[in-house]
Design a protein around this motif. Structure first.
Motif, PDB file in Angstrom:
ATOM      1  N   PHE A  17       0.806  -1.262   0.141  1.00 16.91           N
ATOM      2  CA  PHE A  17      -0.077   0.070  -0.144  1.00 16.91           C
ATOM      3  C   PHE A  17       0.923   1.245  -0.043  1.00 16.91           C
ATOM      4  O   PHE A  17       1.931   1.146   0.449  1.00 16.91           O
ATOM      5  CB  PHE A  17      -0.958  -0.028   1.397  1.00 16.91           C
ATOM      6  N   ALA A 135      -0.525   5.307   4.771  1.00 17.13           N
ATOM      7  CA  ALA A 135      -1.461   4.315   4.112  1.00 17.13           C
ATOM      8  C   ALA A 135      -1.212   2.789   4.659  1.00 17.13           C
ATOM      9  O   ALA A 135      -2.165   2.192   5.015  1.00 17.13           O
ATOM     10  CB  ALA A 135      -1.252   4.398   2.593  1.00 17.13           C
ATOM     11  N   GLU A 136       0.103   2.529   4.818  1.00 16.08           N
ATOM     12  CA  GLU A 136       0.313   1.348   5.335  1.00 16.08           C
ATOM     13  C   GLU A 136      -0.303   1.241   6.823  1.00 16.08           C
ATOM     14  O   GLU A 136      -1.019   0.400   7.131  1.00 16.08           O
ATOM     15  CB  GLU A 136       1.860   0.893   5.297  1.00 16.08           C
ATOM     16  N   GLN A 139      -4.064   0.668   6.857  1.00 17.25           N
ATOM     17  CA  GLN A 139      -4.327  -0.760   6.477  1.00 17.25           C
ATOM     18  C   GLN A 139      -4.037  -1.787   7.867  1.00 17.25           C
ATOM     19  O   GLN A 139      -4.861  -2.556   8.219  1.00 17.25           O
ATOM     20  CB  GLN A 139      -3.588  -1.220   5.474  1.00 17.25           C
TER      21      GLN A 139
END
Length: 157
Positions: A17, A135-136, A139
């Motif tokens: 991601f 973003a990671e 997630q």
């Protein structure tokens, strides 16, 4: 020192991601994975059963070799040269990681890092995650993987 005790640094993009403004995540060439897998089959004195390229949302390729010991299934990370061995084919993995067979060292000889079950089953908090992107982390917070392996080899969308 045992390499399983060394902190593993997770590089940006390892989950697959990224933020829209970030550069694309790196890619592991499936052809290089396939070539390495055939070399492993020769070392195992076995036969490649298959090599399946990554399909969204999985971030890994999967492959199988059969030899005198049975079937060996490996996951090749689609973004980093990492390899994990698992007990069977699944859509995603949490605790199904296995120790690599002795012949898996040939994968390291051609540039892949073969991860032990102990490393893959270690808690994510034992890894250096400081380089991961926002973003990671979103997630990770959503999917809540407990182990390093579940973070590295995922099917998050």
């Amino acid at each position: 020192m045992d390499s399983s005790q060394v902190t593993l640094r997770l590089e940006k993009g390892v989950t697959g991601f990224r933020d829209g403004s970030d550069p694309p995540v790196p890619a592991t060439d499936p052809r290089a994975c396939r070539v390495a897998w055939y070399a492993a089959a020769r070392a195992a004195r076995g036969q490649v059963e298959d090599f399946t390229e990554q399909e969204y949302p999985q971030n890994f390729h999967s492959a199988a070799i059969s030899d005198r010991e049975g079937i060996h299934i490996a996951l090749f990370h689609a973004h980093c040269p990492l390899v994990a061995f698992v007990g069977g084919r699944r859509y995603w993995y949490t605790g199904q990681f296995q120790e690599p067979p002795a012949w898996a060292g040939v994968l390291g000889d051609v540039g892949f890092v073969v991860l032990s079950a102990a490393r893959l089953l270690s808690p994510l908090v034992e890894s250096d995650t400081s380089a991961l992107s926002a973003a990671e982390w979103r997630q990770i917070e959503h999917w809540r993987p407990e182990t390093l392996g579940a973070t590295l080899f995922n099917s998050w969308d």
